[in-house]
Design a protein around this motif. Structure first.
Motif, PDB file in Angstrom:
ATOM      1  N   ILE A  75       0.193  -1.400   0.280  1.00  0.00           N
ATOM      2  CA  ILE A  75       0.003   0.284  -0.135  1.00  0.00           C
ATOM      3  C   ILE A  75       0.815   1.283  -0.006  1.00  0.00           C
ATOM      4  CG2 ILE A  75      -0.462   0.348   2.722  1.00  0.00           C
ATOM      5  CD1 ILE A  75      -3.151   0.429   2.263  1.00  0.00           C
ATOM      6  N   GLY A  76       0.976   1.693  -0.553  1.00  0.00           N
ATOM      7  CA  GLY A  76       1.325   3.719  -0.678  1.00  0.00           C
ATOM      8  C   GLY A  76       2.325   2.953  -1.986  1.00  0.00           C
ATOM      9  N   GLN A  77       2.994   2.318  -2.319  1.00  0.00           N
ATOM     10  CA  GLN A  77       4.127   2.052  -3.633  1.00  0.00           C
ATOM     11  C   GLN A  77       3.640   2.293  -4.845  1.00  0.00           C
ATOM     12  OE1 GLN A  77       7.498   1.300  -2.016  1.00  0.00           O
ATOM     13  NE2 GLN A  77       6.710   1.801  -0.326  1.00  0.00           N
ATOM     14  N   PRO A  78       4.164   3.064  -5.478  1.00  0.00           N
ATOM     15  CA  PRO A  78       4.330   3.581  -6.669  1.00  0.00           C
ATOM     16  C   PRO A  78       3.463   2.453  -7.975  1.00  0.00           C
ATOM     17  CG  PRO A  78       6.169   4.723  -6.053  1.00  0.00           C
ATOM     18  CD  PRO A  78       6.048   3.423  -5.172  1.00  0.00           C
ATOM     19  N   THR A  79       2.501   1.669  -8.203  1.00  0.00           N
ATOM     20  CA  THR A  79       2.166   1.677  -9.551  1.00  0.00           C
ATOM     21  C   THR A  79       1.339   2.079 -10.247  1.00  0.00           C
ATOM     22  OG1 THR A  79       1.245   0.263  -7.686  1.00  0.00           O
ATOM     23  CG2 THR A  79       0.198  -0.645  -9.497  1.00  0.00           C
ATOM     24  N   ARG A 232     -10.777  -5.790   2.537  1.00  0.00           N
ATOM     25  CA  ARG A 232      -9.902  -4.863   0.873  1.00  0.00           C
ATOM     26  C   ARG A 232      -9.017  -5.253   0.234  1.00  0.00           C
ATOM     27  NH1 ARG A 232     -11.034  -1.123   5.420  1.00  0.00           N
ATOM     28  NH2 ARG A 232     -13.043   0.379   4.911  1.00  0.00           N
ATOM     29  N   TYR A 233      -8.182  -4.832  -0.424  1.00  0.00           N
ATOM     30  CA  TYR A 233      -6.742  -5.512  -1.459  1.00  0.00           C
ATOM     31  C   TYR A 233      -6.398  -3.915  -1.720  1.00  0.00           C
ATOM     32  CZ  TYR A 233      -9.339  -9.921  -0.254  1.00  0.00           C
ATOM     33  OH  TYR A 233      -9.761 -11.435  -0.033  1.00  0.00           O
ATOM     34  N   ALA A 234      -5.328  -3.670  -1.123  1.00  0.00           N
ATOM     35  CA  ALA A 234      -4.752  -2.367  -2.246  1.00  0.00           C
ATOM     36  C   ALA A 234      -3.989  -2.566  -3.300  1.00  0.00           C
ATOM     37  CB  ALA A 234      -3.450  -2.161  -0.676  1.00  0.00           C
ATOM     38  N   PHE A 235      -3.451  -2.260  -4.026  1.00  0.00           N
ATOM     39  CA  PHE A 235      -2.461  -2.230  -4.836  1.00  0.00           C
ATOM     40  C   PHE A 235      -1.822  -0.804  -5.058  1.00  0.00           C
ATOM     41  CE2 PHE A 235      -6.142  -4.404  -5.479  1.00  0.00           C
ATOM     42  CZ  PHE A 235      -5.372  -6.403  -5.815  1.00  0.00           C
ATOM     43  N   GLY A 236      -0.721  -0.942  -4.351  1.00  0.00           N
ATOM     44  CA  GLY A 236       0.559  -0.157  -3.885  1.00  0.00           C
ATOM     45  C   GLY A 236      -0.898   1.379  -3.895  1.00  0.00           C
ATOM     46  N   ASP A 237      -0.106   2.183  -4.752  1.00  0.00           N
ATOM     47  CA  ASP A 237      -0.892   3.686  -4.604  1.00  0.00           C
ATOM     48  C   ASP A 237      -1.899   3.796  -5.631  1.00  0.00           C
ATOM     49  OD1 ASP A 237       0.738   3.925  -7.092  1.00  0.00           O
ATOM     50  OD2 ASP A 237       1.428   6.173  -6.025  1.00  0.00           O
ATOM     51  N   LEU A 238      -2.173   2.688  -6.154  1.00  0.00           N
ATOM     52  CA  LEU A 238      -2.869   3.433  -7.460  1.00  0.00           C
ATOM     53  C   LEU A 238      -3.945   2.894  -6.858  1.00  0.00           C
ATOM     54  CD1 LEU A 238      -3.527   2.970 -10.547  1.00  0.00           C
ATOM     55  CD2 LEU A 238      -3.038   1.274 -10.345  1.00  0.00           C
ATOM     56  N   ALA A 288     -12.811   6.981   2.955  1.00  0.00           N
ATOM     57  CA  ALA A 288     -12.308   8.223   3.781  1.00  0.00           C
ATOM     58  C   ALA A 288     -10.669   7.978   4.362  1.00  0.00           C
ATOM     59  CB  ALA A 288     -12.215   8.996   4.696  1.00  0.00           C
ATOM     60  N   HIS A 289     -10.216   6.735   4.363  1.00  0.00           N
ATOM     61  CA  HIS A 289      -8.169   7.158   4.448  1.00  0.00           C
ATOM     62  C   HIS A 289      -7.349   5.946   3.370  1.00  0.00           C
ATOM     63  CE1 HIS A 289     -10.247   8.113   8.913  1.00  0.00           C
ATOM     64  NE2 HIS A 289      -9.448   8.505   9.155  1.00  0.00           N
ATOM     65  N   SER A 290      -8.115   5.928   2.655  1.00  0.00           N
ATOM     66  CA  SER A 290      -7.198   5.292   1.568  1.00  0.00           C
ATOM     67  C   SER A 290      -6.345   6.507   1.176  1.00  0.00           C
ATOM     68  CB  SER A 290      -7.485   4.041   0.643  1.00  0.00           C
ATOM     69  OG  SER A 290      -7.329   3.945   0.557  1.00  0.00           O
ATOM     70  N   PRO A 291      -4.206   6.300   0.677  1.00  0.00           N
ATOM     71  CA  PRO A 291      -4.505   6.979  -0.167  1.00  0.00           C
ATOM     72  C   PRO A 291      -4.786   6.316  -1.467  1.00  0.00           C
ATOM     73  CG  PRO A 291      -3.218   5.359   0.640  1.00  0.00           C
ATOM     74  CD  PRO A 291      -4.401   5.519   1.742  1.00  0.00           C
ATOM     75  N   ALA A 292      -4.771   5.155  -2.101  1.00  0.00           N
ATOM     76  CA  ALA A 292      -5.335   5.115  -3.585  1.00  0.00           C
ATOM     77  C   ALA A 292      -5.888   5.946  -3.981  1.00  0.00           C
ATOM     78  CB  ALA A 292      -5.807   3.530  -2.991  1.00  0.00           C
ATOM     79  N   ARG A 293      -5.456   5.999  -5.227  1.00  0.00           N
ATOM     80  CA  ARG A 293      -5.918   6.805  -6.280  1.00  0.00           C
ATOM     81  C   ARG A 293      -7.139   6.936  -6.528  1.00  0.00           C
ATOM     82  NH1 ARG A 293      -3.475  10.608  -9.800  1.00  0.00           N
ATOM     83  NH2 ARG A 293      -2.625  10.784  -9.104  1.00  0.00           N
ATOM     84  N   TRP A 294      -7.642   5.223  -7.214  1.00  0.00           N
ATOM     85  CA  TRP A 294      -9.066   4.487  -6.927  1.00  0.00           C
ATOM     86  C   TRP A 294      -9.453   3.693  -6.045  1.00  0.00           C
ATOM     87  CZ3 TRP A 294     -11.197   6.430 -11.635  1.00  0.00           C
ATOM     88  CH2 TRP A 294     -10.044   7.537 -12.453  1.00  0.00           C
ATOM     89  N   GLN A 295     -11.323   4.471  -5.540  1.00  0.00           N
ATOM     90  CA  GLN A 295     -11.653   3.535  -4.859  1.00  0.00           C
ATOM     91  C   GLN A 295     -13.132   2.081  -5.328  1.00  0.00           C
ATOM     92  OE1 GLN A 295     -11.028   3.172  -1.288  1.00  0.00           O
ATOM     93  NE2 GLN A 295      -8.866   4.316  -2.154  1.00  0.00           N
ATOM     94  N   ILE A 296     -12.107   1.025  -5.962  1.00  0.00           N
ATOM     95  CA  ILE A 296     -13.749  -0.110  -6.240  1.00  0.00           C
ATOM     96  C   ILE A 296     -14.072  -0.409  -5.376  1.00  0.00           C
ATOM     97  CG2 ILE A 296     -13.073  -1.410  -8.029  1.00  0.00           C
ATOM     98  CD1 ILE A 296     -10.380  -0.566  -8.346  1.00  0.00           C
ATOM     99  N   LEU A 297     -15.665  -0.911  -5.276  1.00  0.00           N
ATOM    100  CA  LEU A 297     -16.384  -1.375  -4.767  1.00  0.00           C
ATOM    101  C   LEU A 297     -16.574  -2.352  -5.102  1.00  0.00           C
ATOM    102  CD1 LEU A 297     -18.962   1.472  -2.560  1.00  0.00           C
ATOM    103  CD2 LEU A 297     -16.457   0.535  -2.244  1.00  0.00           C
ATOM    104  N   GLY A 298     -16.593  -3.660  -5.090  1.00  0.00           N
ATOM    105  CA  GLY A 298     -16.692  -4.894  -5.349  1.00  0.00           C
ATOM    106  C   GLY A 298     -17.850  -5.271  -4.284  1.00  0.00           C
ATOM    107  N   ASN A 299     -19.194  -4.734  -5.005  1.00  0.00           N
ATOM    108  CA  ASN A 299     -20.489  -4.941  -5.338  1.00  0.00           C
ATOM    109  C   ASN A 299     -21.585  -5.901  -5.695  1.00  0.00           C
ATOM    110  OD1 ASN A 299     -23.064  -3.646  -4.178  1.00  0.00           O
ATOM    111  ND2 ASN A 299     -23.062  -2.753  -5.992  1.00  0.00           N
ATOM    112  N   GLN A 300     -22.825  -6.559  -5.035  1.00  0.00           N
ATOM    113  CA  GLN A 300     -23.054  -7.752  -5.616  1.00  0.00           C
ATOM    114  C   GLN A 300     -25.046  -7.571  -6.746  1.00  0.00           C
ATOM    115  OE1 GLN A 300     -22.019  -8.397  -2.232  1.00  0.00           O
ATOM    116  NE2 GLN A 300     -19.663  -8.868  -2.732  1.00  0.00           N
TER     117      GLN A 300
END
Length: 481
Positions: A75-79, A232-238, A288-300
């Motif tokens: 989390i937070g690493q350049p991607t 939750r699953y983080a993918f770097g800073d992306l 509110a606290h995620s540093p990622a550029r894109w917030q993705i909701l896996g929703n049913q």
């Protein structure tokens, strides 16, 4: 003395840099027991971030096929870039899993499955030449029945190939248990399984079978009729993918069992929830606290309003977020208030491809667009489907925020970088027989900091071969790793 079929089995696993396993990076063992259908869920530590690995299993003299997985950056690493696909709704009896065959050949980092991986019973028969074994003709209500349904789906080679090609993030919708179930309430039907203690037993069986047959961690191991599916699953800073659970904690559907209603004041009740208070607070805090550029909701189930009345009235279904308006307004309002600029919801369930803008409050005509939603069609459910149908014409006429509709089968391929999100709706023309080709029906983009969807190109437009998009339309992300 236990028979060989009931005894624990030591399963060895290997993880390597290459598919020939000349560069093995770690080995280990896991014990497969009868209690979990001799499945194993090893959690391998110490792998390098942002790279592909190959894995296999051995039990005695038997060696599994080789699978492939990928690690993410911390989390937070350049991607620079990410590519994934999302899918849902794969009724075995409705058609062939051809879409998974094409999905396995894509250039992806992972697959997200949004539910209805199995169906608890055969609703329709759409496969040419289908032969249904007697043991699979009845509705699953116990552990043996649900295990058979997963085995039936997992026997399909296209699905095997898709699992072997990429890591998967999975959740469930309703059909992994019972059609339209909600919290402690079963879905349609008035049989003995509607008795609360028996439904809890049924739910526990369904959850266990899901855990046994899906790539899930120990944190998802069910405790009876409870299972931790929101995570939750983080993918770097992306990007950060938040997998939601819209079944376990919801109130029962109002004004019927989720069908269309034109006058249902109860769906606006402030004490009604689709997430449960604890999951809703957890979701909002994470956004509110995620540093990622894109917030993705896996929703049913569909989050945006789906009005089926082309006139001045509103007619919606109550099994989706339309039946839980307070939760929708709370989540989207909190995201807007807390500066979540790039919120994208990916959704299954509908057996339709849709691209739509999400508004903070659909009761207010001036309410701003605060997020985007992409709904992916089914793998097979609904049989062959159609490019357009009467439902699509109604939805497009009644919902100005709906920008695209298609009802063929397939999946959605996504590519994103720090500037642009792109969704490609990948469709097959038929599923009743195998061998269908794949094509991109349409593509939509979301720009960084600009909520809402924009069409990238239509397949009937001239294509700029240099960029692969229609003339004058937005180009896809181009940055690589």
């Amino acid at each position: 003395m236990a028979s060989a079929a009931l005894a624990p089995v030591t399963v060895e696993y290997e993880v390597a840099h290459d598919e020939n396993f000349r560069q093995v990076v770690t080995r280990g063992t896991a014990i497969a027991t009868r209690e979990l259908a001799h499945s194993v869920h090893p959690e391998v530590r110490g792998l390098e971030p942002d790279r592909w690995y190959f894995y296999r299993f051995r039990a005695g003299s038997a060696i599994s096929p080789v699978g492939r997985t990928r690690t993410a950056l911390p989390i937070g690493q350049p991607t620079a870039r990410m590519r994934f696909a999302f899918a849902s709704c794969q009724s075995w009896s409705s058609g062939y899993f051809t879409a998974h065959e094409h999905l396995s050949a894509e250039d992806l980092d992972l697959v997200v499955h949004l539910g209805d991986y199995i169906y608890e019973k055969t609703f329709v028969r759409g496969r040419e030449g289908m032969v249904l074994e007697p043991s699979l003709r009845d509705e699953a209500v116990d552990l043996a029945g649900y295990r058979l349904l997963y085995a039936q789906s997992k026997a399909e080679r296209p699905l095997q190939a898709a699992h072997a090609a990429f890591p998967w993030l999975v959740t469930m919708d309703d059909h992994e248990v019972d059609n339209n179930w909600a919290g402690g309430s079963p879905g349609v039907g008035l049989d003995i399984w509607a008795i609360p203690p028996l439904f809890r037993r049924r739910r526990a069986a369904a959850f266990q079978a899901m855990y046994e047959h899906q790539p899930m961690r120990l944190a998802q191991l069910p405790a009876g009729p409870s299972m931790r599916l929101h995570r939750r699953y983080a993918f770097g800073d992306l990007a950060e993918i938040t997998m939601l659970d819209t079944r376990q904690f919801r109130n029962d559907q109002v004004c019927g069992d989720g069908g269309l209603v034109a006058d249902c004041a109860e769906r606006f009740a402030t004490d009604r929830t689709i997430l449960g208070a604890q999951q809703r607070d957890w979701l909002i805090d994470g956004l509110a606290h995620s540093p990622a550029r894109w917030q993705i909701l896996g929703n049913q189930v569909a989050m945006g309003q789906a009005d089926y009345d082309v006139g001045p009235g509103v007619a919606v279904g109550t099994d989706s977020w339309d039946g839980y308006v307070a939760d929708r307004n709370t989540v989207l309002g909190a995201a807007a208030d807390r500066g979540v600029d790039n919120l994208v919801v990916i959704t299954g369930d509908r057996h339709q491809n849709c691209a739509a803008n999400l508004r903070r409050d659909y009761a207010d005509a001036e309410s701003p667009v605060v997020a985007s939603e992409f709904i992916g069609t089914s793998i097979t459910t609904g049989r062959d489907g159609a490019d357009m149908n009467e439902t699509g014409r109604t939805l497009l006429a009644a919902n100005p925020d709906l920008k695209f509709f298609n009802a063929q089968r397939g999946y959605v391929r996504v590519e994103l970088d720090h500037g642009v999100w792109r969704s490609d709706f990948r469709v097959v023309p038929y599923v009743r027989k195998p061998g269908a080709p794949i094509a991109t029906r349409a593509s939509f983009v979301v720009e960084d900091g600009v909520p809402g969807v924009t069409e990238a190109w239509r397949p009937d437009e001239p294509i700029d071969r240099a960029s692969g998009v229609g003339a004058g339309q937005a180009a896809p992300p181009t940055s690589g790793r």
